[in-house]
Design an enzyme around this catalytic site. Structure first.
Site, short mmCIF file in Angstrom:
data_model
loop_
_atom_site.label_atom_id
_atom_site.label_comp_id
_atom_site.label_asym_id
_atom_site.label_seq_id
_atom_site.Cartn_x
_atom_site.Cartn_y
_atom_site.Cartn_z
N ASP A 37 2.02 -16.55 15.50
CA ASP A 37 0.94 -15.54 15.06
C ASP A 37 0.46 -14.76 15.93
O ASP A 37 0.00 -15.04 16.95
CB ASP A 37 0.05 -16.47 14.28
CG ASP A 37 -1.14 -15.64 13.44
OD1 ASP A 37 -1.23 -14.69 13.75
OD2 ASP A 37 -1.83 -16.53 12.64
N ASP A 44 2.09 -10.08 10.64
CA ASP A 44 1.93 -10.69 12.22
C ASP A 44 2.16 -12.06 12.25
O ASP A 44 1.71 -12.84 13.17
CB ASP A 44 0.12 -10.25 12.49
CG ASP A 44 -0.69 -11.29 11.83
OD1 ASP A 44 -0.31 -11.62 10.59
OD2 ASP A 44 -1.74 -11.27 12.28
N GLU A 45 3.00 -12.71 11.31
CA GLU A 45 3.46 -13.95 11.58
C GLU A 45 4.78 -14.43 11.05
O GLU A 45 4.90 -13.78 10.11
CB GLU A 45 2.33 -14.93 10.93
CG GLU A 45 1.74 -14.60 9.40
CD GLU A 45 0.64 -15.68 9.04
OE1 GLU A 45 1.02 -17.11 9.14
OE2 GLU A 45 -0.17 -15.30 8.31
MG LIG Z 1 -2.70 -12.89 13.56
#
Ligand SMILES: [Mg+2]
Length: 363
Positions: A10, A104-105
């Protein structure tokens, strides 16, 4: 089931980190990324701003009141998706089984890797070196342990927990840290005295079933003990469709603005298709109104294309023909029919990869 090694990666304070990469002179200052206008909400706050109580999804006006010295920047989604592609491109180059689940992950299954932790550390270092992004990593025998750990220990985390360690470590944490326990469920559980993960671990399954039904109770009891068999879903076989969609921070009523967004997404989609040497025959748009009415419109072309001008024109035409009667909260554009039609196409599973969401193909 064989013992697995799953990582959840993340990117820390993603949008704010991209902004700092663009504006290094702002490093160390509280930074808030938020739209403008009366209903604007905070998209991201840097850790410096979070110290003042600023948080994601908070009204921008409240963030200004809490932290008037913060630098406020409008979101630059083009830069975010470019950086996202860079980061996950590096990860995919080094790790075979990656499932991206957001900008974002991503989950990585590194079960087959000989020294999984060394590989993960070196990938994190490479991402930081080439993009400046700091990735928090949680590692465990399942997605649930991995995700809970990266969330609990970020920023700049590298946490490795077994199932048993997760049970012990998170016993005192609120039940809602378990992915799948939303605020409403958490409230209902708290009302019955189940506030922490430990409360749930000690709970009688019958008592939970009274609150959530038998299946819900079974799931929750297992989750509280960090049992999770869900797989890291990497794409198998060619995708049947590709699409790009955006949920707006503020609903958009202005049709010209909607067209601008649609064209931008259609161009990105075509770039992605051209990069993979793929072309589709069906152009589709998806529109979700502020009352959650969701409408899709599609047009099938005489031949396959990934020409951005053609696809943009068709997408805009579809949007104009629909003329959304209310403000729009989500807009998407997709391409399908990459292959010659099969006799009975199986419904495609929704899966995420390369920042683009593959949606079921509609006839
Ligand atoms: Mg994040």
């Amino acid at each position: 089931m064989a013992r697995r090694v799953v990582a959840h990666c993340d990117i820390d304070a993603f949008y704010a980190s991209v902004e700092l990469r663009k504006h290094p002179e702002l490093r160390g200052r509280p930074l808030v990324v938020a739209g403008s206008g009366p209903r604007a909400v905070v998209t991201t706050a840097s850790y410096e701003a979070r110290r003042f109580g600023v948080d994601s999804a908070m009204p921008a006006a409240r963030a200004r009141a809490l932290c008037p010295q913060a630098v406020f920047l409008p979101p630059d989604f083009e830069a975010y998706s470019a950086t996202s592609r860079e980061v996950w491109g590096i990860v995919r180059d080094r790790i075979a089984r990656v499932q991206q689940v957001g900008i974002d992950e991503a989950y990585c299954d590194v079960t087959e890797v000989e020294r999984p932790l060394a590989l993960l550390r070196s990938v994190v270092a490479e991402v930081r070196e080439s993009t400046g992004m700091v990735v928090s990593v949680g590692v465990g025998p399942s997605r649930l342990v991995a995700k809970t750990s990266s969330a609990a220990f970020k920023p700049n985390a590298f946490a490795v927990l077994s199932r048993e360690q997760a049970c012990e470590h998170f016993a005192g944490s609120p039940a809602r840290i378990l992915q799948g326990v939303g605020p409403k469920t958490a409230e209902r559980l708290a009302g019955a005295g189940f506030r922490t993960v430990g409360d749930l671990q000690r709970a009688d399954e019958a008592a939970l079933a009274g609150l959530l039904g038998e299946r819900g109770a079974r799931w929750l009891w297992r989750a509280a003990h960090f049992h999770d068999d869900s797989e890291v879903a990497t794409r198998r076989g060619p995708a049947k469709s590709r699409s790009n969609e955006t949920t707006f921070n503020e609903d958009i009523a202005d049709h010209a603005e909607l067209e601008r967004v649609l064209v931008k997404m259609a161009r990105e989609l075509c770039e992605g298709l051209a990069g993979r040497d793929r072309a589709g025959r069906t152009v589709r748009i998806k529109v979700r109104l502020d009352d959650w009415t969701t409408v899709t419109r599609a047009r099938t072309l005489p031949e396959r294309t990934n020409d951005a001008d053609v696809v943009c024109a068709v997408a805009v035409d579809l949007l104009r023909a629909y003329a959304p009667p209310r403000p729009v909260r989500l807009l998407g554009v997709g391409m399908a029919a990459f292959e010659d039609p099969e006799p009975r196409p199986a419904p495609a599973r929704a899966e995420v990869g390369d920042g683009q969401l593959a949606l079921p193909v509609e006839p």
